[in-house]
Design a protein around this motif. Structure first.
Motif, PDB file in Angstrom:
ATOM      1  N   ARG A  37       0.832  -1.198   0.000  1.00 38.39           N
ATOM      2  CA  ARG A  37       0.000   0.000   0.000  1.00 38.39           C
ATOM      3  C   ARG A  37       0.867   1.248   0.000  1.00 38.39           C
ATOM      4  NH1 ARG A  37      -3.019  -3.064  -1.420  1.00 38.39           N
ATOM      5  NH2 ARG A  37      -4.952  -3.866  -0.505  1.00 38.39           N
ATOM      6  N   LYS A  38       0.397   2.285  -0.651  1.00 41.99           N
ATOM      7  CA  LYS A  38       1.136   3.544  -0.685  1.00 41.99           C
ATOM      8  C   LYS A  38       1.058   4.242   0.670  1.00 41.99           C
ATOM      9  CE  LYS A  38       1.503   5.183  -5.423  1.00 41.99           C
ATOM     10  NZ  LYS A  38       1.220   6.293  -6.368  1.00 41.99           N
ATOM     11  N   ASN A  39       2.212   4.717   1.130  1.00 37.16           N
ATOM     12  CA  ASN A  39       2.217   5.512   2.355  1.00 37.16           C
ATOM     13  C   ASN A  39       2.130   6.997   1.996  1.00 37.16           C
ATOM     14  OD1 ASN A  39       4.799   6.328   1.527  1.00 37.16           O
ATOM     15  ND2 ASN A  39       5.839   4.905   2.889  1.00 37.16           N
ATOM     16  N   ASN A  40       2.197   7.870   2.988  1.00 38.20           N
ATOM     17  CA  ASN A  40       2.029   9.294   2.697  1.00 38.20           C
ATOM     18  C   ASN A  40       3.250   9.919   2.022  1.00 38.20           C
ATOM     19  OD1 ASN A  40       3.720   9.258   4.893  1.00 38.20           O
ATOM     20  ND2 ASN A  40       2.223  10.108   6.329  1.00 38.20           N
ATOM     21  N   GLU A  41       4.296   9.112   1.825  1.00 42.38           N
ATOM     22  CA  GLU A  41       5.459   9.575   1.062  1.00 42.38           C
ATOM     23  C   GLU A  41       5.386   9.119  -0.393  1.00 42.38           C
ATOM     24  OE1 GLU A  41       8.486   7.640   3.286  1.00 42.38           O
ATOM     25  OE2 GLU A  41       8.721   9.277   4.707  1.00 42.38           O
ATOM     26  N   GLY A  42       4.322   8.357  -0.708  1.00 38.60           N
ATOM     27  CA  GLY A  42       4.183   7.836  -2.060  1.00 38.60           C
ATOM     28  C   GLY A  42       4.945   6.543  -2.300  1.00 38.60           C
ATOM     29  N   MET A  43       5.502   5.956  -1.230  1.00 34.42           N
ATOM     30  CA  MET A  43       6.237   4.692  -1.336  1.00 34.42           C
ATOM     31  C   MET A  43       5.306   3.532  -0.981  1.00 34.42           C
ATOM     32  SD  MET A  43       9.400   5.552  -2.164  1.00 34.42           S
ATOM     33  CE  MET A  43      10.570   4.319  -1.595  1.00 34.42           C
ATOM     34  N   LEU A  44       5.648   2.343  -1.469  1.00 32.40           N
ATOM     35  CA  LEU A  44       4.863   1.143  -1.181  1.00 32.40           C
ATOM     36  C   LEU A  44       5.437   0.423   0.034  1.00 32.40           C
ATOM     37  CD1 LEU A  44       4.424  -0.270  -4.804  1.00 32.40           C
ATOM     38  CD2 LEU A  44       2.744   1.013  -3.463  1.00 32.40           C
ATOM     39  N   GLU A  45       4.551  -0.070   0.910  1.00 34.65           N
ATOM     40  CA  GLU A  45       5.009  -0.809   2.076  1.00 34.65           C
ATOM     41  C   GLU A  45       3.903  -1.712   2.604  1.00 34.65           C
ATOM     42  OE1 GLU A  45       5.935   1.616   5.469  1.00 34.65           O
ATOM     43  OE2 GLU A  45       4.278   2.985   5.094  1.00 34.65           O
ATOM     44  N   ASN A  46       4.296  -2.621   3.508  1.00 37.66           N
ATOM     45  CA  ASN A  46       3.364  -3.503   4.190  1.00 37.66           C
ATOM     46  C   ASN A  46       3.841  -3.655   5.637  1.00 37.66           C
ATOM     47  OD1 ASN A  46       2.558  -6.329   5.233  1.00 37.66           O
ATOM     48  ND2 ASN A  46       1.207  -6.065   3.469  1.00 37.66           N
ATOM     49  N   PRO A  47       2.950  -3.587   6.626  1.00 37.88           N
ATOM     50  CA  PRO A  47       3.384  -3.637   8.033  1.00 37.88           C
ATOM     51  C   PRO A  47       4.092  -4.928   8.425  1.00 37.88           C
ATOM     52  CG  PRO A  47       0.983  -3.772   7.852  1.00 37.88           C
ATOM     53  CD  PRO A  47       1.490  -3.379   6.503  1.00 37.88           C
ATOM     54  N   ASN A  48       3.869  -6.012   7.664  1.00 39.62           N
ATOM     55  CA  ASN A  48       4.536  -7.283   7.966  1.00 39.62           C
ATOM     56  C   ASN A  48       5.888  -7.420   7.275  1.00 39.62           C
ATOM     57  OD1 ASN A  48       2.490  -8.286   9.612  1.00 39.62           O
ATOM     58  ND2 ASN A  48       1.342  -9.077   7.865  1.00 39.62           N
ATOM     59  N   ASP A  49       6.238  -6.434   6.471  1.00 47.18           N
ATOM     60  CA  ASP A  49       7.474  -6.499   5.686  1.00 47.18           C
ATOM     61  C   ASP A  49       8.529  -5.602   6.329  1.00 47.18           C
ATOM     62  OD1 ASP A  49       9.287  -7.048   3.701  1.00 47.18           O
ATOM     63  OD2 ASP A  49       8.420  -5.649   2.255  1.00 47.18           O
ATOM     64  N   LYS A  50       9.144  -6.115   7.380  1.00 47.44           N
ATOM     65  CA  LYS A  50      10.171  -5.337   8.076  1.00 47.44           C
ATOM     66  C   LYS A  50      11.300  -6.261   8.523  1.00 47.44           C
ATOM     67  CE  LYS A  50       7.572  -3.654  11.294  1.00 47.44           C
ATOM     68  NZ  LYS A  50       7.134  -2.885  12.469  1.00 47.44           N
ATOM     69  N   ALA A  51      12.470  -5.679   8.654  1.00 52.60           N
ATOM     70  CA  ALA A  51      13.617  -6.453   9.109  1.00 52.60           C
ATOM     71  C   ALA A  51      13.475  -6.785  10.590  1.00 52.60           C
ATOM     72  CB  ALA A  51      14.897  -5.666   8.863  1.00 52.60           C
ATOM     73  N   ASP A  52      13.904  -7.971  10.960  1.00 57.28           N
ATOM     74  CA  ASP A  52      13.904  -8.391  12.359  1.00 57.28           C
ATOM     75  C   ASP A  52      15.286  -8.961  12.643  1.00 57.28           C
ATOM     76  OD1 ASP A  52      13.144  -9.102  14.919  1.00 57.28           O
ATOM     77  OD2 ASP A  52      12.239 -10.993  14.306  1.00 57.28           O
ATOM     78  N   TRP A  53      16.074  -8.231  13.426  1.00 60.41           N
ATOM     79  CA  TRP A  53      17.449  -8.628  13.692  1.00 60.41           C
ATOM     80  C   TRP A  53      17.683  -8.855  15.181  1.00 60.41           C
ATOM     81  CZ3 TRP A  53      20.466 -10.180   9.917  1.00 60.41           C
ATOM     82  CH2 TRP A  53      20.208  -9.723   8.619  1.00 60.41           C
ATOM     83  N   ILE A  54      18.398  -9.928  15.473  1.00 62.73           N
ATOM     84  CA  ILE A  54      18.797 -10.262  16.824  1.00 62.73           C
ATOM     85  C   ILE A  54      20.290  -9.981  16.977  1.00 62.73           C
ATOM     86  CG2 ILE A  54      18.969 -12.094  18.556  1.00 62.73           C
ATOM     87  CD1 ILE A  54      16.090 -11.429  17.839  1.00 62.73           C
ATOM     88  N   LEU A  55      20.648  -9.239  18.009  1.00 63.20           N
ATOM     89  CA  LEU A  55      22.050  -8.996  18.337  1.00 63.20           C
ATOM     90  C   LEU A  55      22.492 -10.010  19.387  1.00 63.20           C
ATOM     91  CD1 LEU A  55      24.694  -7.316  18.345  1.00 63.20           C
ATOM     92  CD2 LEU A  55      23.632  -5.881  20.106  1.00 63.20           C
ATOM     93  N   ILE A  56      23.549 -10.748  19.065  1.00 65.18           N
ATOM     94  CA  ILE A  56      24.146 -11.722  19.982  1.00 65.18           C
ATOM     95  C   ILE A  56      25.586 -11.304  20.223  1.00 65.18           C
ATOM     96  CG2 ILE A  56      24.789 -14.148  20.308  1.00 65.18           C
ATOM     97  CD1 ILE A  56      22.475 -14.931  18.494  1.00 65.18           C
ATOM     98  N   TRP A  57      25.960 -11.091  21.487  1.00 70.28           N
ATOM     99  CA  TRP A  57      27.331 -10.676  21.751  1.00 70.28           C
ATOM    100  C   TRP A  57      27.828 -11.238  23.069  1.00 70.28           C
ATOM    101  CZ3 TRP A  57      28.696  -7.514  25.939  1.00 70.28           C
ATOM    102  CH2 TRP A  57      27.631  -6.905  26.616  1.00 70.28           C
ATOM    103  N   TRP A  58      29.144 -11.359  23.155  1.00 71.25           N
ATOM    104  CA  TRP A  58      29.731 -11.836  24.402  1.00 71.25           C
ATOM    105  C   TRP A  58      31.118 -11.239  24.619  1.00 71.25           C
ATOM    106  CZ3 TRP A  58      29.029 -14.909  20.130  1.00 71.25           C
ATOM    107  CH2 TRP A  58      30.155 -15.504  19.547  1.00 71.25           C
ATOM    108  N   LYS A  59      31.471 -11.188  25.897  1.00 67.41           N
ATOM    109  CA  LYS A  59      32.783 -10.695  26.316  1.00 67.41           C
ATOM    110  C   LYS A  59      33.720 -11.879  26.462  1.00 67.41           C
ATOM    111  CE  LYS A  59      34.997  -7.891  29.931  1.00 67.41           C
ATOM    112  NZ  LYS A  59      34.779  -7.148  31.172  1.00 67.41           N
ATOM    113  N   LYS A  60      34.919 -11.757  25.953  1.00 69.88           N
ATOM    114  CA  LYS A  60      35.909 -12.849  26.092  1.00 69.88           C
ATOM    115  C   LYS A  60      36.348 -12.996  27.546  1.00 69.88           C
ATOM    116  CE  LYS A  60      37.586 -15.143  23.670  1.00 69.88           C
ATOM    117  NZ  LYS A  60      38.755 -15.036  22.784  1.00 69.88           N
TER     118      LYS A  60
END
Length: 217
Positions: free
Chosen positions: A194-217
């Motif tokens: 669907r067009k947003n108010n910027e004129g771009m197409l998007e869908n609320p389910n179409d987003k990046a989902d990233w997990i950060l995994i980190w550890w100290k030595k």
């Protein structure tokens, strides 16, 4: 990231340097590794344009980089680059040996492919999926590495100029699609973007989902 001006960092799977370059301005030196010659050429061009002289590029698969080759590094970063690596345990063991202070990894979260999975389900096609982040977590625990885990909670949806732009995004694995499936994909995107108010197409389910995994030595 817990970094200071005296740190050395190795960025494994650096791409064109979207994280490498900002990091170089906060640390002593960055070694940037990628398997793509073109990505490294773009990174080198950016360094010359910004007069950055504390980045060294190496063309190599990240899983083949060794401690003997690059030496100890204060920080090892694998940002959006470890998905699909096999055998992953050997790679983790290797980067853990290289790191002197911290290891940082980002990997796909459980909601990353929601939009794509809905399409695959609609046409009855099986999707080649990546190992989930909890698989990596369990491997780390088995190696006596006890990491911190955080969902980066990216709020924005992916945005496209057109339906064709969404198809060309690179995430659809089009080489595995028949011509009929490609037509179905076009119809699916046409219906669900669907067009947003910027004129771009998007869908609320179409987003990046990233997990950060980190550890100290």
């Amino acid at each position: 990231m817990r970094i200071n001006k005296g740190d050395t960092v190795i960025d494994l799977g650096c791409g064109e340097g979207s994280i490498t370059i900002p990091l170089s301005k906060k640390v002593k030196f960055v070694t940037a590794v990628d398997s793509s010659k073109r990505m490294l050429e773009i990174l080198d061009e950016k360094c010359r344009a910004e007069n950055i002289d504390n980045i060294k590029t190496i063309k190599e698969n990240l899983e083949d980089v060794t401690l003997k080759e690059v030496g100890k590094q204060d920080i090892v970063l694998l940002s959006r680059s470890i998905n699909g690596i096999s055998p992953i345990k050997d790679t983790i063991n290797n980067v853990n040996n290289i790191a002197d202070k911290y290891v940082y990894i980002t990997i796909f979260g459980p909601e990353n492919w929601k939009f794509e999975n809905d399409f695959y389900e609609s046409i009855g096609k099986e999707k080649n999926d990546f190992a989930p982040y909890n698989y990596l977590f369990n491997i780390l625990i088995s190696m006596n590495i006890y990491p911190n885990i955080e969902n980066l909670e990216i709020k924005t949806n992916r945005k496209y100029k057109s339906v064709q732009d969404a198809i060309d995004n690179g995430k659809w694995q089009l080489n595995n699609f028949t011509e009929e499936e490609k037509e179905e994909l076009y119809k699916y995107l046409e219906k669900n973007l669907r067009k947003n108010n910027e004129g771009m197409l998007e869908n609320p389910n179409d987003k990046a989902d990233w997990i950060l995994i980190w550890w100290k030595k």
